[in-house]
Design an enzyme around this catalytic site. Structure first.
Site, PDB file in Angstrom:
ATOM      1  N   PRO A  92       9.739  -4.365   0.171  1.00  0.00           N
ATOM      2  CA  PRO A  92      10.788  -4.117   1.173  1.00  0.00           C
ATOM      3  C   PRO A  92      10.190  -4.048   2.576  1.00  0.00           C
ATOM      4  O   PRO A  92       9.112  -3.486   2.767  1.00  0.00           O
ATOM      5  CB  PRO A  92      11.363  -2.761   0.757  1.00  0.00           C
ATOM      6  CG  PRO A  92      11.042  -2.632  -0.698  1.00  0.00           C
ATOM      7  CD  PRO A  92       9.725  -3.325  -0.879  1.00  0.00           C
ATOM      8  N   ASP A 112      -2.347  -1.575  10.522  1.00  0.00           N
ATOM      9  CA  ASP A 112      -2.510  -1.574   9.067  1.00  0.00           C
ATOM     10  C   ASP A 112      -3.245  -2.812   8.564  1.00  0.00           C
ATOM     11  O   ASP A 112      -3.735  -2.828   7.427  1.00  0.00           O
ATOM     12  CB  ASP A 112      -1.150  -1.486   8.368  1.00  0.00           C
ATOM     13  CG  ASP A 112      -0.620  -0.055   8.295  1.00  0.00           C
ATOM     14  OD1 ASP A 112      -1.389   0.873   8.597  1.00  0.00           O
ATOM     15  OD2 ASP A 112       0.563   0.116   7.939  1.00  0.00           O
ATOM     16  N   GLY A 147       9.912  -2.868   6.511  1.00  0.00           N
ATOM     17  CA  GLY A 147      10.185  -1.644   7.249  1.00  0.00           C
ATOM     18  C   GLY A 147      10.283  -0.422   6.372  1.00  0.00           C
ATOM     19  O   GLY A 147      11.030   0.508   6.668  1.00  0.00           O
ATOM     20  N   ALA A 148       9.488  -0.394   5.300  1.00  0.00           N
ATOM     21  CA  ALA A 148       9.614   0.684   4.318  1.00  0.00           C
ATOM     22  C   ALA A 148       8.364   1.552   4.216  1.00  0.00           C
ATOM     23  O   ALA A 148       8.274   2.413   3.340  1.00  0.00           O
ATOM     24  CB  ALA A 148       9.943   0.100   2.938  1.00  0.00           C
ATOM     25  N   GLY A 149       7.376   1.322   5.086  1.00  0.00           N
ATOM     26  CA  GLY A 149       6.176   2.142   5.049  1.00  0.00           C
ATOM     27  C   GLY A 149       5.157   1.728   4.014  1.00  0.00           C
ATOM     28  O   GLY A 149       4.253   2.494   3.683  1.00  0.00           O
ATOM     29  N   GLY A 175       3.527  -1.449   4.265  1.00  0.00           N
ATOM     30  CA  GLY A 175       2.601  -2.394   4.856  1.00  0.00           C
ATOM     31  C   GLY A 175       2.762  -3.833   4.440  1.00  0.00           C
ATOM     32  O   GLY A 175       1.792  -4.601   4.498  1.00  0.00           O
ATOM     33  N   GLY A 176       3.967  -4.243   4.059  1.00  0.00           N
ATOM     34  CA  GLY A 176       4.154  -5.608   3.580  1.00  0.00           C
ATOM     35  C   GLY A 176       3.758  -6.668   4.591  1.00  0.00           C
ATOM     36  O   GLY A 176       3.017  -7.602   4.277  1.00  0.00           O
ATOM     37  N   GLY A 177       4.233  -6.530   5.821  1.00  0.00           N
ATOM     38  CA  GLY A 177       3.905  -7.512   6.849  1.00  0.00           C
ATOM     39  C   GLY A 177       2.423  -7.544   7.167  1.00  0.00           C
ATOM     40  O   GLY A 177       1.828  -8.615   7.357  1.00  0.00           O
ATOM     41  N   SER A 178       1.798  -6.372   7.214  1.00  0.00           N
ATOM     42  CA  SER A 178       0.361  -6.294   7.486  1.00  0.00           C
ATOM     43  C   SER A 178      -0.449  -6.912   6.358  1.00  0.00           C
ATOM     44  O   SER A 178      -1.453  -7.598   6.589  1.00  0.00           O
ATOM     45  CB  SER A 178      -0.054  -4.836   7.685  1.00  0.00           C
ATOM     46  OG  SER A 178       0.576  -4.265   8.811  1.00  0.00           O
ATOM     47  N   LYS A 225       0.848  -1.192   0.000  1.00  0.00           N
ATOM     48  CA  LYS A 225       0.000   0.000   0.000  1.00  0.00           C
ATOM     49  C   LYS A 225       0.880   1.237   0.000  1.00  0.00           C
ATOM     50  O   LYS A 225       2.039   1.222   0.419  1.00  0.00           O
ATOM     51  CB  LYS A 225      -0.953   0.010   1.200  1.00  0.00           C
ATOM     52  CG  LYS A 225      -0.290  -0.009   2.576  1.00  0.00           C
ATOM     53  CD  LYS A 225       0.146   1.350   3.118  1.00  0.00           C
ATOM     54  CE  LYS A 225       0.729   1.229   4.535  1.00  0.00           C
ATOM     55  NZ  LYS A 225       1.411   2.461   4.986  1.00  0.00           N
TER      56      LYS A 225
END
Length: 275
Positions: free
Chosen positions: A89, A131, A91-93, A95-98, A6
């Site tokens: 990536p 997120d 920790g890049a803002g 929302g990959g983990g979310s 996102k």
């Protein structure tokens, strides 16, 4: 299945709740960049593997946490094996983990046939991360999804997504945790700061206007640029190659430029990749 990234097109920190969570007003939109999750049922437990060796594969991973929360909430005796292929990536803002977590909740609900309601999915999301609420409502990852997001992230009001935007992303070699980003924005604004930007009701109107007229802001940008000049350099580089609008996503450090044609975005990308 795919788990899309996102972008926060705008992100205003509007205040602080009594429980310590920050209040926000944001327009979020998914983009085509995505992680991939392959998974299968197993008799019990959770087994998580990842193509990136620095990504944790235990309870520290939001995907692992979401699987555990789902299995507990749904009363499932079985387990799941997850192979996570990261392209977003970390920790890049973005929302990959979310997104991974929300996609897994939706997929497991379908595979196990539990038929969880949206409210039940949102309850699980609340135990994983703010997120995750946004991504839980993104059911069709093949098309853009956009929403007005407020509260601490739990209020998600879908809006008609823009399909005419092409994003060029720069991920500076900066690793700022979300906790550090909130600490910096609090220091930047001081103890008596008040939000005077757009309300949630106004954001959709601005979002529908030509990108060249956008004056969206991100409360994190100025303090993060001061702390990490590489972020500011990325924003300037995007302006220099003709982006119609530039901003930082989330709490950083990804910055993005929006272009109105695919050709102009591709041309900018080719110029920027030389750096």
């Amino acid at each position: 299945l795919s788990a899309p990234a996102k972008i926060n097109l705008t992100l205003g920190i509007t205040g602080l709740r009594e429980d310590g969570y920050h209040l926000l007003e944001s327009v979020m939109q998914t983009i085509s960049l995505a992680d991939t999750l392959n998974f299968e049922k197993i008799p019990s437990g959770i087994i998580l593997s990842c193509n990136k060796s620095h990504i944790p594969t235990d309870e520290r991973n939001l995907c692992f946490k979401a699987a555990k929360r789902y299995l507990d909430a749904a009363g499932i005796q079985g387990g799941v094996k997850i192979d996570l292929i990261k392209c977003i990536p970390d920790g890049a803002g973005m929302g990959g983990g979310s997104s991974d977590a929300a996609s897994l909740i939706n997929a497991l609900d379908a595979v196990y046939g539990t038929g969880l309601s949206l409210e039940q999915k949102r309850y699980i999301a609340s135990k994983v991360g703010s997120d995750v609420f946004f991504f839980t409502e993104c059911n069709d990852v093949t098309v853009p999804f956009a929403a007005l997001v407020s509260g601490r992230g739990e209020i998600v009001d879908p809006i008609i997504p823009r399909r005419d935007l092409f994003f060029v992303l720069i991920c500076p070699d900066v690793h700022s945790s979300t906790g550090e980003a909130y600490r910096l924005v609090d220091q930047w604004n001081g103890p008596d700061w008040n939000w005077n930007g757009y309300s949630a009701e106004q954001l959709e109107g601005v979002y529908s206007k030509p990108v060249e007229s956008w004056d969206f802001v991100n409360s994190f940008t100025a303090p993060l640029v001061q702390q990490y000049p590489l972020i500011g350099e990325g924003l300037q580089d995007l302006k220099d190659v003709g982006a119609s609008f530039v901003q930082m996503s989330g709490s950083g450090s990804t910055v993005f430029g929006i272009f109105c044609t695919k050709d102009s975005a591709a041309c900018a990308f080719l110029k920027l990749r030389k750096k």
